[in-house]
Enzyme design. Structure first.
Site, mmCIF file in Angstrom:
data_model
loop_
_atom_site.group_PDB
_atom_site.id
_atom_site.type_symbol
_atom_site.label_atom_id
_atom_site.label_comp_id
_atom_site.label_asym_id
_atom_site.label_seq_id
_atom_site.Cartn_x
_atom_site.Cartn_y
_atom_site.Cartn_z
ATOM 1 N N HIS A 19 -22.068 -31.176 -49.278
ATOM 2 C CA HIS A 19 -23.225 -30.268 -49.249
ATOM 3 C C HIS A 19 -23.471 -29.697 -50.648
ATOM 4 O O HIS A 19 -24.610 -29.626 -51.109
ATOM 5 C CB HIS A 19 -22.969 -29.075 -48.310
ATOM 6 C CG HIS A 19 -22.854 -29.426 -46.858
ATOM 7 N ND1 HIS A 19 -21.797 -29.010 -46.080
ATOM 8 C CD2 HIS A 19 -23.672 -30.135 -46.034
ATOM 9 C CE1 HIS A 19 -21.974 -29.437 -44.836
ATOM 10 N NE2 HIS A 19 -23.092 -30.133 -44.782
ATOM 11 N N LYS A 43 -26.117 -23.181 -28.167
ATOM 12 C CA LYS A 43 -25.005 -24.127 -28.358
ATOM 13 C C LYS A 43 -24.103 -23.547 -29.452
ATOM 14 O O LYS A 43 -24.027 -24.065 -30.550
ATOM 15 C CB LYS A 43 -25.599 -25.489 -28.767
ATOM 16 C CG LYS A 43 -24.586 -26.583 -28.987
ATOM 17 C CD LYS A 43 -25.260 -27.779 -29.669
ATOM 18 C CE LYS A 43 -24.304 -28.555 -30.527
ATOM 19 N NZ LYS A 43 -24.171 -28.140 -31.892
ATOM 20 N N ARG A 93 -25.932 -40.105 -46.205
ATOM 21 C CA ARG A 93 -24.667 -40.620 -46.750
ATOM 22 C C ARG A 93 -24.540 -42.115 -46.562
ATOM 23 O O ARG A 93 -24.083 -42.841 -47.422
ATOM 24 C CB ARG A 93 -23.477 -39.933 -46.050
ATOM 25 C CG ARG A 93 -23.339 -38.462 -46.358
ATOM 26 C CD ARG A 93 -22.491 -37.766 -45.338
ATOM 27 N NE ARG A 93 -23.111 -37.838 -44.016
ATOM 28 C CZ ARG A 93 -22.680 -37.202 -42.953
ATOM 29 N NH1 ARG A 93 -21.602 -36.460 -43.022
ATOM 30 N NH2 ARG A 93 -23.314 -37.312 -41.796
ATOM 31 N N SER A 131 -18.648 -32.036 -42.081
ATOM 32 C CA SER A 131 -18.016 -30.785 -41.632
ATOM 33 C C SER A 131 -17.124 -31.055 -40.428
ATOM 34 O O SER A 131 -16.046 -30.486 -40.294
ATOM 35 C CB SER A 131 -19.075 -29.749 -41.248
ATOM 36 O OG SER A 131 -19.844 -29.402 -42.360
#
Ligand code: PNS
Length: 173
Positions: A19, A43, A93, A131
């Site tokens: 990031h 969520k 990516r 992450s």
């Protein structure tokens, strides 16, 4: 002259070196870059609270003059218009990211044609970094060097220890 204000949205749970690589690339391209953490109350299974994620991102970007950190709830396009942003920055990516990113970019364009999505690639060394993988490595006390900044690693180690302390209080039947 027209200013290009870009929003870099995401969950950032937690912020990784991938990031940060993108933020450094993006802030050279845009006049202003707003890193916007999405809040999803329906969520909320995130490892870090919104406040913790903001704190980590602010600490990691404080040396970048044209970068700010914010949070938003609801539609990204509504947030963009409210903040006079004309671009959204997203990282790609690998090919596997493309399908989801394309769907999101095209849907966002349908909702708000005035906002353009710009894709950038992080350095190759971060192409396998996410992450989710970082959270998993941390949960098993694996090595995090080179994946997240030291401050984020400290937060991760502390959170894993806290979670472990809570779980060890629950008797295994
Ligand atoms: O880091 P992530 O989880 O890949 O980020 C996804 C995010 C937060 C950018 C995306 O879910 C989003 O934009 N959410 C806001 C709600 C919204 O606008 N949904 C419509 C997208 S087509």
């Amino acid at each position: 002259m027209k200013q290009i204000v870009a929003i870099y949205p995401g969950s950032f749970d937690p912020v990784t070196n991938g990031h940060l690589d993108l933020i450094h690339r993006g802030c050279k391209l845009f006049d202003r870059l707003v890193v916007a953490i999405a809040r999803n109350p329906e969520k909320d299974d995130s490892l870090f609270s919104l406040e913790e994620r903001i704190e980590m991102l602010k600490a990691m970007t404080e040396d970048l003059d044209n970068v700010t950190v914010d949070a938003f709830e609801g539609l990204l396009m509504t947030y963009c218009i409210e903040n006079q942003a004309n671009a959204v920055l997203r990282g790609i990516r690998a090919v596997s990211d493309y399908e989801f990113e394309l769907q999101m970019a095209l849907m966002n364009r349908k909702i708000e044609p005035r906002v353009e999505t710009v894709f950038m690639m992080p350095a190759e060394k971060y192409s396998y970094l996410s992450s989710r993988i970082v959270r998993e490595i941390a949960a098993f006390d694996g090595p995090l060097n080179g994946l997240v900044p030291e401050l984020v690693e400290e937060h991760l180690r502390r959170r894993v220890a806290e979670k472990r302390a809570v779980t060890s209080e629950i008797p295994i039947k």
